[in-house]
Design a protein around this motif. Structure first.
Motif, PDB file in Angstrom:
ATOM      1  N   GLY A  30       0.812  -1.207   0.000  1.00  0.00           N
ATOM      2  CA  GLY A  30       0.000   0.000   0.000  1.00  0.00           C
ATOM      3  C   GLY A  30       0.847   1.258   0.000  1.00  0.00           C
ATOM      4  O   GLY A  30       0.341   2.356  -0.086  1.00  0.00           O
ATOM      5  N   ILE A  31       2.160   1.093   0.097  1.00  0.00           N
ATOM      6  CA  ILE A  31       3.033   2.260   0.141  1.00  0.00           C
ATOM      7  C   ILE A  31       3.563   2.545  -1.254  1.00  0.00           C
ATOM      8  O   ILE A  31       3.501   3.660  -1.724  1.00  0.00           O
ATOM      9  N   GLY A  32       4.047   1.532  -1.942  1.00  0.00           N
ATOM     10  CA  GLY A  32       4.488   1.637  -3.326  1.00  0.00           C
ATOM     11  C   GLY A  32       5.301   2.860  -3.641  1.00  0.00           C
ATOM     12  O   GLY A  32       6.337   3.110  -3.033  1.00  0.00           O
ATOM     13  N   MET A  33       4.840   3.663  -4.582  1.00  0.00           N
ATOM     14  CA  MET A  33       5.584   4.820  -5.061  1.00  0.00           C
ATOM     15  C   MET A  33       5.598   5.970  -4.056  1.00  0.00           C
ATOM     16  O   MET A  33       6.229   6.986  -4.284  1.00  0.00           O
ATOM     17  N   ASP A  34       4.887   5.833  -2.960  1.00  0.00           N
ATOM     18  CA  ASP A  34       4.910   6.882  -1.944  1.00  0.00           C
ATOM     19  C   ASP A  34       6.217   6.862  -1.157  1.00  0.00           C
ATOM     20  O   ASP A  34       6.493   7.777  -0.407  1.00  0.00           O
ATOM     21  N   TYR A  35       7.001   5.798  -1.317  1.00  0.00           N
ATOM     22  CA  TYR A  35       8.267   5.690  -0.600  1.00  0.00           C
ATOM     23  C   TYR A  35       9.242   6.720  -1.150  1.00  0.00           C
ATOM     24  O   TYR A  35       9.426   6.841  -2.350  1.00  0.00           O
ATOM     25  N   LEU A  36       9.846   7.483  -0.282  1.00  0.00           N
ATOM     26  CA  LEU A  36      10.820   8.488  -0.692  1.00  0.00           C
ATOM     27  C   LEU A  36      12.208   8.048  -0.272  1.00  0.00           C
ATOM     28  O   LEU A  36      12.406   7.564   0.840  1.00  0.00           O
ATOM     29  N   ARG A  37      13.160   8.247  -1.130  1.00  0.00           N
ATOM     30  CA  ARG A  37      14.542   7.895  -0.836  1.00  0.00           C
ATOM     31  C   ARG A  37      15.306   9.160  -0.489  1.00  0.00           C
ATOM     32  O   ARG A  37      15.183  10.175  -1.161  1.00  0.00           O
ATOM     33  N   THR A  38      16.100   9.084   0.540  1.00  0.00           N
ATOM     34  CA  THR A  38      16.906  10.220   0.948  1.00  0.00           C
ATOM     35  C   THR A  38      18.083  10.366  -0.005  1.00  0.00           C
ATOM     36  O   THR A  38      18.720   9.387  -0.370  1.00  0.00           O
ATOM     37  N   ILE A  39      18.345  11.605  -0.387  1.00  0.00           N
ATOM     38  CA  ILE A  39      19.488  11.919  -1.234  1.00  0.00           C
ATOM     39  C   ILE A  39      20.396  12.845  -0.438  1.00  0.00           C
ATOM     40  O   ILE A  39      19.942  13.867   0.071  1.00  0.00           O
ATOM     41  N   ALA A  40      21.652  12.485  -0.297  1.00  0.00           N
ATOM     42  CA  ALA A  40      22.638  13.306   0.414  1.00  0.00           C
ATOM     43  C   ALA A  40      23.617  13.851  -0.614  1.00  0.00           C
ATOM     44  O   ALA A  40      24.296  13.088  -1.295  1.00  0.00           O
ATOM     45  N   ILE A  41      23.671  15.179  -0.732  1.00  0.00           N
ATOM     46  CA  ILE A  41      24.537  15.818  -1.717  1.00  0.00           C
ATOM     47  C   ILE A  41      25.687  16.513  -0.993  1.00  0.00           C
ATOM     48  O   ILE A  41      25.458  17.281  -0.062  1.00  0.00           O
TER      49      ILE A  41
END
Length: 160
Positions: A30-41
């Motif tokens: 139920g989460i699918g594409m709602d998952y956000l990945r952290t990006i560290a720049i």
């Protein structure tokens, strides 16, 4: 449209979880594409490292490939002053510096020296920056180095 890849959308009622990501929820939760990945720049010069890396890179390579090229150091200093005065751009400065101290970019002696420079530079990162880099990696963040440094050695530093 020749040569383009077509990515069909899921039909209504179908789940589209997208590409799998490390530490991402399983498809169908139920989460699918709602998952956000952290990006560290991160910036390389003077953020991860204590100083700029280009001149040390040039001198390191020259010292190991052709020490006689170190005689051009006063010319290089003059060229850096000319750049600061706006006489020419950074790209021209870097190209001239590479030609003065390194020579040909296809020199077969370069790869192991680039690795040695990268190891030396990575060992001297700011301790706090190194800890944060490691923590971000362990947390599954996508770590990116945004830099004006040459990919030739910036990528090798990132791999360390």
């Amino acid at each position: 449209m020749r040569g383009e890849r077509v990515h069909p959308r899921p039909l209504p009622g179908e789940d589209d979880c997208g590409p799998p990501l490390r530490n991402a929820p399983a498809c169908g939760t139920g989460i699918g594409m709602d998952y956000l990945r952290t990006i560290a720049i991160y910036d390389l010069d003077r953020t991860l490292t204590r100083r700029a890396t280009y001149t040390p890179f040039l001198l390191f390579i020259a010292r190991h490939i052709a020490p006689w090229r170190l005689l051009f150091l006063p010319v290089w200093v003059g060229m850096m002053i000319g750049h600061k005065l706006g006489l020419y751009g950074r790209a021209g400065l870097k190209q001239a510096g590479f030609a003065l101290f390194v020579g040909k970019p296809a020199d077969p002696r370069l790869p192991p020296l680039i690795t040695a420079f990268a190891k030396r530079t990575a060992a001297a990162l700011y301790p706090g920056a190194q800890r944060q880099w490691t923590a971000d990696g362990e947390a599954g963040a996508l770590r990116i180095i945004a830099t004006a440094a040459l990919e030739l050695y910036a990528g090798a530093i990132a791999e360390q």
